[in-house]
Scaffold this motif. Structure first.
Motif, mmCIF file in Angstrom:
data_model
loop_
_atom_site.group_PDB
_atom_site.id
_atom_site.type_symbol
_atom_site.label_atom_id
_atom_site.label_comp_id
_atom_site.label_asym_id
_atom_site.label_seq_id
_atom_site.Cartn_x
_atom_site.Cartn_y
_atom_site.Cartn_z
ATOM 1 N N ALA A 205 -4.442 -14.151 14.659
ATOM 2 C CA ALA A 205 -5.084 -13.646 15.874
ATOM 3 C C ALA A 205 -5.516 -14.757 16.820
ATOM 4 C CB ALA A 205 -6.296 -12.797 15.501
ATOM 5 N N ARG A 206 -6.169 -15.765 16.296
ATOM 6 C CA ARG A 206 -6.725 -16.835 17.132
ATOM 7 C C ARG A 206 -6.797 -18.115 16.311
ATOM 8 N NH1 ARG A 206 -7.157 -16.887 22.667
ATOM 9 N NH2 ARG A 206 -8.671 -18.481 23.309
ATOM 10 N N GLN A 222 -2.740 -14.320 19.402
ATOM 11 C CA GLN A 222 -2.397 -12.931 19.697
ATOM 12 C C GLN A 222 -3.563 -12.181 20.333
ATOM 13 O OE1 GLN A 222 -0.887 -11.044 16.170
ATOM 14 N NE2 GLN A 222 0.693 -12.578 15.821
ATOM 15 N N LEU A 223 -4.793 -12.659 20.081
ATOM 16 C CA LEU A 223 -5.982 -12.032 20.637
ATOM 17 C C LEU A 223 -6.818 -13.073 21.369
ATOM 18 C CD1 LEU A 223 -7.164 -9.788 17.634
ATOM 19 C CD2 LEU A 223 -5.830 -9.078 19.620
ATOM 20 N N THR A 224 -7.584 -12.615 22.338
ATOM 21 C CA THR A 224 -8.504 -13.508 23.011
ATOM 22 C C THR A 224 -9.670 -13.830 22.088
ATOM 23 O OG1 THR A 224 -9.829 -11.703 23.929
ATOM 24 C CG2 THR A 224 -7.921 -12.461 25.242
ATOM 25 N N ARG A 226 -12.838 -13.302 22.610
ATOM 26 C CA ARG A 226 -13.761 -12.171 22.552
ATOM 27 C C ARG A 226 -13.222 -11.039 21.691
ATOM 28 N NH1 ARG A 226 -16.349 -11.417 28.652
ATOM 29 N NH2 ARG A 226 -17.426 -13.444 28.722
ATOM 30 N N LYS A 227 -11.940 -10.758 21.791
ATOM 31 C CA LYS A 227 -11.366 -9.673 20.995
ATOM 32 C C LYS A 227 -11.376 -10.012 19.508
ATOM 33 C CE LYS A 227 -8.423 -7.570 24.538
ATOM 34 N NZ LYS A 227 -7.030 -7.230 24.946
ATOM 35 N N THR A 228 -11.123 -11.276 19.189
ATOM 36 C CA THR A 228 -11.161 -11.694 17.784
ATOM 37 C C THR A 228 -12.571 -11.534 17.229
ATOM 38 O OG1 THR A 228 -9.406 -13.318 18.191
ATOM 39 C CG2 THR A 228 -10.692 -13.571 16.175
ATOM 40 N N VAL A 231 -13.340 -7.832 16.610
ATOM 41 C CA VAL A 231 -12.741 -7.320 15.376
ATOM 42 C C VAL A 231 -13.578 -7.737 14.171
ATOM 43 C CG1 VAL A 231 -10.745 -7.460 13.845
ATOM 44 C CG2 VAL A 231 -10.401 -7.218 16.306
#
Length: 328
Positions: A205-206, A222-224, A226-228, A231
């Motif tokens: 993800a990060r 794959q993720l920003t 903040r999104k990581t 999750v």
């Protein structure tokens, strides 16, 4: 592997408080030198994640024992040894004060046994050397399992050494060591798999969040950021508020070892210092044993998981700003 106050003498307790405090002071100086404010939200969320994950005891087949995540190796792989150690202190402090998990007198021992080895040995002697030529999934799995096993063995040995120095006669050193080390070897193997799985998610993800990661790994994210974090935060709440209900009822590795050696997992406290510590903890522990007082409702466990996770976030993030761990 949270030690109760009955397992240590005041002299050993005081010594371990000094050792843990000295390590914490060193870590504060180091994180100030690093000056990476982006670690602040990560400290809070990963502290909450470790708190929640520790509520899930997994059964060790064929033993009648269970284990739970220690978490310091996971924290150090994401935050580094210094911020990871400070975050682990936050987790252990909330567990001790709010939930009576581990004694107040024994808190210095628990910080050393559960945080020092995973954060310093796990990070500096295992994680960084293995990642020197680049971070890969295979190296993540190797470092996670090897680090968890070695650091948990060191922590388990420290418990036995502290009881020896405290002259706890119910726990003969040789027998206690021979009981503690094998069961914590099994627990360490399971913990290594859990940590590797979490770190593999972060890698996908990060990957730049991993300690020692090269900046070019940002390109494969794959993720920003903040999104990581979102999750991981949601996972902490789901684990603490839901999955914690399915934890094993078997005694953990330390309790199991105490029963095998001393015939009971609850030794008696002796002395005025122990009595005062117990009285203080009775006041601070609003949710003893992760449930409502005088109630066996399963809602107490879910409530404890959510409240405890949030309390760890507040303590870790609040401490960063209050004591100015980082300068923006």
């Amino acid at each position: 592997m949270h030690m109760a106050d009955a397992l240590i003498s005041p002299a050993v307790a005081g010594t371990m408080y000094v050792c843990s405090a000295a390590a914490a002071a060193y870590c504060i100086r180091q994180v100030r030198k690093e000056n990476d404010p982006k670690k602040i939200p990560l400290m809070g969320i990963m502290g909450a994640f470790v708190f929640a994950a520790q509520m899930i005891n997994f059964t060790i087949p064929g033993t009648g024992s269970s284990g739970h995540l220690c978490g310091s190796m996971l924290l150090s792989a994401l935050l580094g040894p210094y911020a990871g150690f400070l975050t682990m202190i936050g987790v252990l402090a909330i567990q001790c004060l709010l939930f009576a998990d581990g004694g107040i007198l024994a808190l210095g021992c628990n910080i050393w046994n559960m945080a020092f080895y995973g954060c310093f040995i796990g990070s500096l002697a295992i994680w960084l050397p293995l990642m020197k030529k680049g971070i890969t999934k295979k190296r993540i799995w190797l470092a996670s399992i090897l680090g968890s096993v070695i650091t948990l063995q060191l922590g388990a040995f420290s418990v036995t050494l502290e009881t020896l120095l405290s002259n706890i006669t119910e726990l003969p050193f040789g027998v206690f060591v021979a009981t503690m080390q094998p069961i914590h070897l099994a627990i360490g193997l399971v913990e290594g798999v859990i940590i590797a799985s979490v770190l593999t998610f972060v890698y996908n993800a990060r990957p730049a969040l991993l300690y020692g990661a090269a900046t070019q790994l940002m390109e494969s994210a794959q993720l920003t950021f903040r999104k990581t974090l979102a999750v991981l935060a949601l996972s902490a709440l789901l684990i603490g508020g839901g999955l914690s209900l399915f934890a094993s009822d078997n005694p953990d590795g330390l309790e199991w070892s105490l029963e095998k050696v001393a015939g009971t997992a609850e030794l008696e406290n002796n002395g005025n210092t122990h009595t005062q510590a117990a009285a203080l903890q009775a006041v601070t522990a609003l949710l003893p044993d992760y449930t409502f007082k005088d109630s066996e409702s399963f809602l107490g466990t879910s409530f404890s998981g959510i409240v405890g996770s949030l309390a760890v976030v507040v303590l870790c993030v609040g401490s960063c700003y209050t004591f100015k761990f980082f300068q923006k």
